[in-house]
Scaffold this active site. Structure first.
Site, short mmCIF file in Angstrom:
data_model
loop_
_atom_site.label_atom_id
_atom_site.label_comp_id
_atom_site.label_asym_id
_atom_site.label_seq_id
_atom_site.Cartn_x
_atom_site.Cartn_y
_atom_site.Cartn_z
N HIS A 108 0.82 -1.22 0.00
CA HIS A 108 0.00 0.00 0.00
C HIS A 108 0.85 1.26 0.00
O HIS A 108 0.39 2.33 -0.41
CB HIS A 108 -0.93 0.01 1.22
CG HIS A 108 -1.98 1.09 1.16
ND1 HIS A 108 -3.05 1.04 0.30
CD2 HIS A 108 -2.09 2.26 1.84
CE1 HIS A 108 -3.79 2.12 0.46
NE2 HIS A 108 -3.23 2.88 1.39
N TRP A 150 -10.02 9.70 -3.11
CA TRP A 150 -10.27 9.84 -1.67
C TRP A 150 -11.57 10.61 -1.45
O TRP A 150 -11.82 11.63 -2.10
CB TRP A 150 -9.13 10.60 -0.99
CG TRP A 150 -7.91 9.78 -0.74
CD1 TRP A 150 -7.75 8.81 0.19
CD2 TRP A 150 -6.65 9.87 -1.44
NE1 TRP A 150 -6.47 8.28 0.13
CE2 TRP A 150 -5.78 8.91 -0.86
CE3 TRP A 150 -6.18 10.67 -2.49
CZ2 TRP A 150 -4.48 8.73 -1.30
CZ3 TRP A 150 -4.88 10.49 -2.92
CH2 TRP A 150 -4.04 9.52 -2.34
N TYR A 153 -0.18 14.48 2.94
CA TYR A 153 0.96 14.69 2.04
C TYR A 153 1.33 16.17 1.90
O TYR A 153 2.28 16.50 1.20
CB TYR A 153 0.65 14.12 0.65
CG TYR A 153 0.16 12.69 0.69
CD1 TYR A 153 1.05 11.63 0.85
CD2 TYR A 153 -1.20 12.38 0.58
CE1 TYR A 153 0.61 10.32 0.90
CE2 TYR A 153 -1.64 11.07 0.62
CZ TYR A 153 -0.73 10.04 0.78
OH TYR A 153 -1.17 8.75 0.84
#
Length: 354
Positions: free
Chosen positions: A276, A302, A311
């Site tokens: 992942h 998402w 991020y």
């Protein structure tokens, strides 16, 4: 007859005031206990019918209804069923209104004593909480959901690879896994979506693919633009299988995170890295190349913006001008590519003017 036997076990049978026939096992070979169970159960149905009281529901009834409603609507249902198996010995046969803070704390401590992590305990408690909340808010089976205390979890760092590390890993993987990992790095797709990708989901001419809503974790269709690296990987798979894209010895791959994957990680000297994390790597590369977070959210499918904000710390270019305002010193030039030779590059790289 209100009581009857099946083997050594007593069963109860009666009609409720509204005409419904009830037939249930008393789960005992003792006739007196079976009679008590019959009387209590029959009285409960009478109070529901005549006094308007809500029927008391048991945990297993709630689990059964929840599983039926979630069937086909939740990608992680298999994981949830695994958690429910662990819960079963603790909550089976309890009425929902008996599941209180003390019971849930005992459940938590029991799982911790098995040596599992706080995160694993929390995933289990989240399933329990989801069922109890639905019993309260949608089924009207429960007056109030008990507060469920979650365990503290350490913030996990986003694990991603540099380009050089990624190239090294791909060189160590068997060809079929290297193709799948390369495709994941180019598209950001989850393992299940890569493994189960079909040619009917790919359009090489338009340079796009798509994940159907029932295949996506957020249950929303995901458009997948294909860059040159993804196209290259797909073209290498043409002709290997009529339906599925990724195969091994002519048969569709069923799992990517396997023994061969883990051995390749060891050979490549890459530690603490899961399949992942290829998705994390793809997202990290995007952010470092300047992809806006709202675009990344759409590309990755998402549903929650907070998932993408993990991020954000990897992109600082938009903050540079504000950081410079605090500095009394300015770099005259840091663009080494514009310098005509190596000596001039060094001089410009280190020349500072007030």
């Amino acid at each position: 007859m209100s009581l009857f036997k099946r083997g050594n076990i007593w069963w109860v049978r009666f009609n409720t005031p509204n005409g419904q026939q009830i037939r249930k096992s008393a789960k005992t070979a003792n006739k007196q206990l079976a009679q008590e169970y019959h009387d209590r159960l029959k009285a409960g149905y009478w109070r529901v019918s005549k006094l308007g009281e809500k029927p008391r529901r048991k945990w297993e009834e709630a689990v059964e209804r929840w599983l039926i409603e979630k069937q086909g609507a939740k990608v992680t249902l298999v994981d949830d069923i695994g958690h429910l198996r662990r819960v079963h010995p603790h909550l089976y046969s309890r009425y929902l209104d008996e599941i209180n803070r003390e019971v849930l704390d005992d459940l938590t401590q029991s799982r911790l004593s098995d040596g599992v992590s706080n995160a694993t305990v929390n995933r289990m408690l989240e399933v329990v909480r989801a069922i109890l909340r639905r019993a309260e808010r949608e089924w009207d089976w429960l007056e109030r959901t008990p507060h469920i205390r979650m365990m503290p979890e350490a913030k996990r760092r986003i694990r991603w690879l540099t380009r050089e590390e990624a190239r090294h890993l791909l060189s160590e993987l068997p060809d079929h896994l290297a193709a799948m990992a390369g495709f994941a790095l180019a598209t950001g797709l989850r393992e299940a979506n890569v493994v189960k990708l079909e040619w009917s989901q790919v359009d090489l001419d338009r340079r796009c693919a798509w994940i159907h809503a029932d295949q996506a974790k957020a249950r929303k269709a995901i458009p997948v633009p294909l860059n040159a690296e993804a196209i290259h990987v797909l073209r290498q798979q043409i002709g290997k299988h009529s339906t599925r894209v990724f195969t091994y010895k002519g048969s569709p791959v069923t799992k990517a995170n396997n023994h061969a994957w883990r051995k390749a990680l060891t050979r490549a000297g890459i530690k603490d890295f899961r399949w992942h994390d290829l998705r994390h790597t793809w997202a990290s590369w995007h952010v470092q190349q300047g992809t806006p977070l709202h675009i990344l959210q759409e590309l990755g499918g998402w549903s929650d913006h907070e998932m993408v904000r993990r991020y954000a710390h990897l992109s600082v270019e938009h903050l540079a001008e504000y950081a410079d305002k605090l500095s009394e010193t300015r770099l005259e030039s840091t663009n080494l590519a514009q310098s005509p030779n190596r000596k001039e590059k060094k001089r410009q790289a280190y020349r500072l003017t007030a």
